[in-house]
Every structure is written in structure tokens, then in C-alpha cells.
Design an enzyme around this catalytic site. Sequence first.
Site, PDB file in Angstrom:
ATOM      1  N   CYS A  69       6.500 -35.787   3.602  1.00 27.35           N
ATOM      2  CA  CYS A  69       7.725 -35.146   4.093  1.00 27.35           C
ATOM      3  C   CYS A  69       8.913 -35.958   3.588  1.00 27.35           C
ATOM      4  CB  CYS A  69       7.718 -35.069   5.618  1.00 27.35           C
ATOM      5  SG  CYS A  69       6.374 -34.044   6.282  1.00 27.35           S
ATOM      6  N   GLY A  99       1.740 -41.644  10.224  1.00 28.16           N
ATOM      7  CA  GLY A  99       0.579 -40.845   9.864  1.00 28.16           C
ATOM      8  C   GLY A  99       0.580 -39.452  10.466  1.00 28.16           C
ATOM      9  N   GLU A 100      -0.301 -38.617   9.949  1.00 32.07           N
ATOM     10  CA  GLU A 100      -0.553 -37.266  10.446  1.00 32.07           C
ATOM     11  C   GLU A 100      -1.814 -37.318  11.301  1.00 32.07           C
ATOM     12  OE1 GLU A 100      -1.295 -33.851  11.690  1.00 32.07           O
ATOM     13  OE2 GLU A 100       0.520 -33.802  10.438  1.00 32.07           O
ATOM     14  N   SER A 109       1.376 -34.666  17.642  1.00 37.11           N
ATOM     15  CA  SER A 109       2.319 -34.021  16.734  1.00 37.11           C
ATOM     16  C   SER A 109       1.632 -33.756  15.399  1.00 37.11           C
ATOM     17  CB  SER A 109       3.541 -34.915  16.520  1.00 37.11           C
ATOM     18  OG  SER A 109       4.414 -34.354  15.563  1.00 37.11           O
ATOM     19  N   CYS A 149       4.838 -44.433  21.507  1.00 37.81           N
ATOM     20  CA  CYS A 149       4.675 -43.685  20.262  1.00 37.81           C
ATOM     21  C   CYS A 149       3.638 -44.415  19.409  1.00 37.81           C
ATOM     22  CB  CYS A 149       6.015 -43.584  19.537  1.00 37.81           C
ATOM     23  SG  CYS A 149       5.966 -42.594  18.033  1.00 37.81           S
ATOM     24  N   SER A 164       5.898 -30.290  13.853  1.00 37.25           N
ATOM     25  CA  SER A 164       7.041 -30.732  13.056  1.00 37.25           C
ATOM     26  C   SER A 164       7.461 -29.585  12.148  1.00 37.25           C
ATOM     27  CB  SER A 164       6.668 -31.971  12.237  1.00 37.25           C
ATOM     28  OG  SER A 164       6.325 -33.036  13.089  1.00 37.25           O
ATOM     29  N   LEU A 165       8.444 -28.824  12.585  1.00 33.52           N
ATOM     30  CA  LEU A 165       8.822 -27.594  11.893  1.00 33.52           C
ATOM     31  C   LEU A 165       9.851 -27.862  10.793  1.00 33.52           C
ATOM     32  CD1 LEU A 165       8.043 -24.626  12.082  1.00 33.52           C
ATOM     33  CD2 LEU A 165       9.975 -24.286  13.637  1.00 33.52           C
ATOM     34  N   HIS A 166      11.062 -28.244  11.190  1.00 32.08           N
ATOM     35  CA  HIS A 166      12.090 -28.760  10.286  1.00 32.08           C
ATOM     36  C   HIS A 166      12.723 -27.750   9.331  1.00 32.08           C
ATOM     37  CE1 HIS A 166      10.576 -32.364  11.975  1.00 32.08           C
ATOM     38  NE2 HIS A 166       9.537 -32.475  11.175  1.00 32.08           N
ATOM     39  N   CYS A 180       1.221 -42.370   5.305  1.00 28.96           N
ATOM     40  CA  CYS A 180       0.997 -40.937   5.469  1.00 28.96           C
ATOM     41  C   CYS A 180       0.962 -40.290   4.092  1.00 28.96           C
ATOM     42  CB  CYS A 180       2.101 -40.303   6.308  1.00 28.96           C
ATOM     43  SG  CYS A 180       1.819 -38.553   6.675  1.00 28.96           S
ATOM     44  N   GLU A 202       3.213 -49.579  12.896  1.00 27.12           N
ATOM     45  CA  GLU A 202       4.220 -49.827  13.921  1.00 27.12           C
ATOM     46  C   GLU A 202       4.019 -48.911  15.122  1.00 27.12           C
ATOM     47  OE1 GLU A 202       7.847 -51.692  11.290  1.00 27.12           O
ATOM     48  OE2 GLU A 202       7.957 -49.568  11.769  1.00 27.12           O
ATOM     49  N   ASN A 252      17.701 -39.898  11.210  1.00 26.41           N
ATOM     50  CA  ASN A 252      17.956 -41.333  11.295  1.00 26.41           C
ATOM     51  C   ASN A 252      17.882 -41.935   9.898  1.00 26.41           C
ATOM     52  OD1 ASN A 252      18.149 -41.726  14.238  1.00 26.41           O
ATOM     53  ND2 ASN A 252      16.030 -41.008  14.233  1.00 26.41           N
ATOM     54  N   CYS A 285      13.063 -42.279  15.419  1.00 24.51           N
ATOM     55  CA  CYS A 285      12.202 -41.267  14.811  1.00 24.51           C
ATOM     56  C   CYS A 285      12.439 -41.196  13.300  1.00 24.51           C
ATOM     57  CB  CYS A 285      12.480 -39.907  15.447  1.00 24.51           C
ATOM     58  SG  CYS A 285      11.463 -38.580  14.797  1.00 24.51           S
ATOM     59  N   CYS A 318      11.115 -38.607   5.765  1.00 23.07           N
ATOM     60  CA  CYS A 318      10.400 -39.562   6.610  1.00 23.07           C
ATOM     61  C   CYS A 318      10.142 -40.856   5.855  1.00 23.07           C
ATOM     62  CB  CYS A 318       9.078 -38.950   7.084  1.00 23.07           C
ATOM     63  SG  CYS A 318       8.108 -40.051   8.138  1.00 23.07           S
TER      64      CYS A 318
END
Length: 367
Positions: free
Chosen positions: A115, A170-171, A202, A104, A224-226, A111, A91, A301, A344, A118
Site C-alpha cells: 500500500c 503486516g497483513e 484489519s 496494536c 482498509s478501504l482507502h 508487509c 513494533e 501521518n 497509524c 504505508c
Amino acid sequence: MPQNLLDFDLEGLTAWFTELGEKPFRARQVFHWVHQAGVADFAQMTDIAKSLREKLQQHATVTPPAVNFAHTSADGTRKWLFDVGVANGIETVFIPEEDRGTLCVSSQVGCALECTFCSTGRQGFNRNLTVAEIIGQLWVAHHGLRGEVNRTTGEISDRPVTNVVMMGMGEPLANLENVVTALDIMLDDHAYGLSRRRVTVSTSGLVPAMDRLAERCPVALAVSLHAPNDALRDQIVPINKKYPLTELMAACRRYLVHAPRDFITFEYVMLAGVNDSAEHARQLVELARAVPCKFNLIPFNPFPDSGYEKPRAEAMRIFREILQDAGYVVTTRKTRGDDIDAACGQLAGKVADKSGRVMKRIHKEAA
């Protein structure tokens, strides 16, 4: 089998043309037709010799991934589902704003980093995207949106995509070679002519690949810290067990030596009751002191069976103010396209999962 010219940056296309016995300037002409003009039919490349056009029709193709469907959100956000093979889809999302149009882009089918918050990570991993499949997303969006009226500004733009963020499925740094070639095409003045400041990669924190990106093609970087500590980040971003925060922060400082911007953007998905307390914000202030940065707070989200909830507005306000009072620039990402699952963390596509040994392979390649 015909060669897909979307797989080449200008250097690669020039080498391929040389193998065909053609001069380098012919490669630049075709490159311009394909990327700037959006032409896939060699017969329409009118300033190229007929003999070369016929040769290209025999040996080459310009084939982006096929569009399975496209949706438009009530707020003007667009989402495409691209077909990239049996049981696989990716997507891509376009977000129009008054001063920019941001695309995006996905880099993998699924992935492998898992995470926990996600949707993409929940569905597993199949494979890396090719250069043609990565740049093909931009090719379809940019040329497909040309000439349309921007709902936000009411204007018709010849350059609808002004910014690209490698933040889709994906990463990106786990597919470094193909991503770098695609970045080279995005930045090339004979193609899309985007500046390094307007292209962002990212990463969840693949430290060795961050160093290689800095050497190969330094663009804007978002991490991407989080989470503000290793214990929590180990739980929600498992790659942290391999590259903990001390190593990640050091890699960020190294990257800034080469970066087109003088700061790193730290992405921080806010999960109610998990990482959104005032104490977490204070820990984050201390963690980031040694890295010039800004923060992008992202309210979670929801997606089915995620196990997480969106944070309260009051919790986000307190969190944001603690960071701002410490002198940081803080933005809160506006949720766009959630009515078409384009926000996101919601990108899912379709993935035939082959992720059994992928994490081991990623660790081996990174080492």
C-alpha cells in the site's frame, strides 16, 4: 530444543502435555500461570507438582520476543520495538484512553501488499510471525503495564489491555493460521478473556481469507478501504487488482453473518488531493450502501519520502459531513504517538526484505 509454550493455545498445550504423559488439567494450570499471571519461570508455579516443574524446565520455555527498546509519547502512548531475528524488528503500540487500553499488534515482519501510503509496506517483507511472537507482544505489554498508573485516568489497573487491534505491521490474513491461534489465546477465559467485540482484525481485502476467518474465529472486522472506486484503489492498495471492490463488498456481507458486531468498520486514510474530495465521499456513500458499516477516517501521518500530504481540516470536515448526512456513523481517528512514530501508518521496525516472490505466493495461497 525446548518448546516455547507461547506457541500453543489451550488445545495445543493440552495435546503437548498428553505427549509428556501429563493430565489435561495440568495444561490448564500452566496456561493460566503463563497468560493470566504472566509467569515465565516454572519454579514459581507453586500449585504444580515439583516433578512436573522439573520436567518443564527440561523440555519447555516461555519466551516472548526480546524488547530492543520502548518509548513513551507525551500523550502516554507506548511503543515497543521487538527483536525477531537478525536485521528484523517489529513494533507494537499501546494507546491508553479513559475507558479502554488498546494494543496494536503486528502479525508479520514487514508487509508484502505494498500500500503506497504505508511506511511498513515501503520497507518490504521478510516473514510471518510465529504464534509466540504475536501473542508475546500482548504478554509483554499486558503484564509489563500492570500496576502502572494510567496517565489518562490516574488509576492503577490490573487489566491495562482491554482491546486488541491487529493493525500493526503486516497483513494479518496473510498469516491466517498463526493469527487465528493467537486470537484463540486472547479470547480464552483461562488466558486474557477478551470478548470477540474487543478484538479487531484489519485486512486490506484478502477475500478468501476473510471467509476462512469468519468460519474459524469471527472477531470484529476492519477493512482498509482507502478509495471509493477500483481505479483509484488499484493505485494505492494494489491487492485490489486481485480482489476488486465488488468482491470485497460481497465478502463483507458474508462476514457479517458470523461477526460479533452488526457492522464492518471501513478504515479510510485521507490523502490530500488524492482521495479526500467531496466527489470521493459521494462515491463512498454509494459503494457502502449494501454493507452495514461505520467509517473511521484517518488523516495521513507523514513519513520521509512518502509522496503524500496530510489533508486540510476543511476537506476532512466536508468529507465527514457528506457521510454523516447519508446516515453513516463516522469517527475521525485522533493522531496518537506521532512524536515517537507510533501513529497509524508510521510503524516501520527493521526488515531484511525478502519480498521478491511473496505477492505471487499470497495470490496462490488465496486461490
